[in-house]
Design an enzyme around this catalytic site. Structure first.
Site, PDB file in Angstrom:
ATOM      1  N   ASP A 145     -10.796 -12.146  -6.312  1.00 28.56           N
ATOM      2  CA  ASP A 145     -11.233 -10.766  -6.099  1.00 28.56           C
ATOM      3  C   ASP A 145     -11.682 -10.157  -7.425  1.00 28.56           C
ATOM      4  OD1 ASP A 145      -8.706 -10.660  -7.245  1.00 28.56           O
ATOM      5  OD2 ASP A 145      -7.777  -9.545  -5.622  1.00 28.56           O
ATOM      6  N   ASN A 181       1.571  -3.192  -0.790  1.00 33.91           N
ATOM      7  CA  ASN A 181       1.378  -2.946   0.651  1.00 33.91           C
ATOM      8  C   ASN A 181       1.137  -4.246   1.414  1.00 33.91           C
ATOM      9  OD1 ASN A 181      -1.098  -3.630  -0.313  1.00 33.91           O
ATOM     10  ND2 ASN A 181      -2.135  -1.722   0.223  1.00 33.91           N
ATOM     11  N   HIS A 196      -0.980  -6.623   0.484  1.00 30.08           N
ATOM     12  CA  HIS A 196      -2.330  -7.197   0.362  1.00 30.08           C
ATOM     13  C   HIS A 196      -2.279  -8.547  -0.356  1.00 30.08           C
ATOM     14  CE1 HIS A 196      -3.343  -4.895  -3.656  1.00 30.08           C
ATOM     15  NE2 HIS A 196      -2.907  -6.111  -3.945  1.00 30.08           N
ATOM     16  N   GLU A 210      -6.740  -5.383   2.135  1.00 31.01           N
ATOM     17  CA  GLU A 210      -5.812  -4.277   2.349  1.00 31.01           C
ATOM     18  C   GLU A 210      -5.331  -4.251   3.808  1.00 31.01           C
ATOM     19  OE1 GLU A 210      -4.722  -3.102  -0.245  1.00 31.01           O
ATOM     20  OE2 GLU A 210      -6.141  -2.027  -1.517  1.00 31.01           O
TER      21      GLU A 210
HETATM   22  C1  F6R Z   1      -5.291  -9.840  -8.068  1.00 30.30           C
HETATM   23  C2  F6R Z   1      -4.862  -9.957  -6.669  1.00 30.30           C
HETATM   24  C3  F6R Z   1      -3.829  -9.017  -6.136  1.00 30.30           C
HETATM   25  C4  F6R Z   1      -2.510  -9.134  -6.922  1.00 30.30           C
HETATM   26  C5  F6R Z   1      -1.452  -8.198  -6.346  1.00 30.30           C
HETATM   27  C6  F6R Z   1      -0.163  -8.261  -7.143  1.00 30.30           C
HETATM   28  O1  F6R Z   1      -6.268 -10.798  -8.371  1.00 30.30           O
HETATM   29  O2  F6R Z   1      -5.360 -10.780  -5.953  1.00 30.30           O
HETATM   30  O3  F6R Z   1      -3.609  -9.282  -4.778  1.00 30.30           O
HETATM   31  O4  F6R Z   1      -2.064 -10.467  -6.859  1.00 30.30           O
HETATM   32  O5  F6R Z   1      -1.925  -6.891  -6.335  1.00 30.30           O
HETATM   33  O6  F6R Z   1      -0.391  -7.772  -8.419  1.00 30.30           O
HETATM   34  P1  F6R Z   1       0.734  -7.891  -9.551  1.00 30.30           P
HETATM   35  O7  F6R Z   1       0.934  -9.315  -9.810  1.00 30.30           O
HETATM   36  O8  F6R Z   1       0.138  -7.176 -10.738  1.00 30.30           O
HETATM   37  O9  F6R Z   1       1.956  -7.221  -9.001  1.00 30.30           O
END
Ligand code: F6R
Length: 241
Positions: A63, A134, A136, A141
């Site tokens: 992403d 959440n 994701h 989302e």
């Molecule tokens: C980022 C991604 C997101 C993160 C998620 C957790 O490339 O794909 O889904 O893995 O938001 O983020 P952290 O690890 O910062 O808690």
């Protein structure tokens, strides 16, 4: 019946790195495709991988915020390049990345889907994922269809809040992002879900709650090759340490 096995790691970085290296070696491919997340969770693993090195792989961008350049301070492509791909000398031809400044977002989504269709087996070999507050995965989302392919998303309020402290000094959290879809992630031959302290509750919902589009990561309950790698705090929450 649980379809996943949970791996707890006293040393999240080294164990995670070793697990990923084994997965690559056991993939049966000389150069497997590996989707990798950015964010806080995988950083100890990337640090360990910078130290140990890593077998060759084809990096797949999971992403990216939409409307920013590769080298913007908020860019996930910049982050992973600096933390992993550049130190490991992954060549450009083995980096499949989004162009988040493309004029035509539909065409950009199709370009990514087409590139994935053209991988060996028409799917990603290993998808490594973090989990958002959440539920994701990637930037899928809550409410995203399980059959989604690459698409543009408007970031949820919780995601915005979670990412604000990092992005604020650089112009704030972009409103939109581009992400691989849930179907594409689900089709990966192996999924490695990472969770660190603070993600206990949402991980529990994802793994043990109903499979629902309200918790995108819950789709992974149906994956037949899912491994969940957690730090000691999360392990403790699940009664595993
Ligand atoms: C980022 C991604 C997101 C993160 C998620 C957790 O490339 O794909 O889904 O893995 O938001 O983020 P952290 O690890 O910062 O808690």
């Amino acid at each position: 019946m649980r379809q996943f096995n949970m791996i707890t790691a006293d040393d999240f970085g080294n164990s995670g790195a070793a697990f990923l290296i084994d997965s690559i070696k056991n993939s049966g491919k000389d150069i497997p495709s590996v989707a990798l997340p950015t964010g806080k969770t995988p950083q100890p693993i990337y640090k360990a991988l910078r130290e140990t090195g890593m077998p060759a792989f084809h990096f797949i961008n999971l992403d990216q915020y939409w409307g920013i350049s590769h080298d913007d301070p908020r860019s996930y492509i910049r982050e992973i390049a600096e933390n992993l791909l550049d130190p490991l000398n992954i060549p450009d031809e083995l980096r499949l990345t989004f162009n988040a400044m493309a004029e035509d977002s539909d065409a950009e989504c199709k370009r990514m889907d087409y590139a994935i269709q053209n991988l060996a087996d028409s799917r990603i070999d290993i998808a490594v994922l973090g989990i958002g507050p959440n539920g994701h995965i990637g930037f899928n989302e809550p409410g995203t269809g399980f059959e989604s392919r690459t698409h543009l998303v408007s970031l949820a309020e919780k995601t915005h809040a979670a990412n604000a402290s990092y992005c604020d000094p650089y112009g704030g959290v972009p409103e939109q992002a581009i992400t691989l879809g849930l179907q594409t992630i689900f089709e990966a031959r192996q999924v490695i879900l990472l969770a660190r302290m603070g993600k206990e509750d949402i991980l529990d919902q994802a793994l043990n709650g109903p499979v629902t589009e309200n918790v995108p990561a819950s789709l992974l309950q149906k994956h037949d090759n899912l491994h969940v790698l957690v730090d000691p705090h999360v392990a403790n929450y699940f009664g595993l340490s």
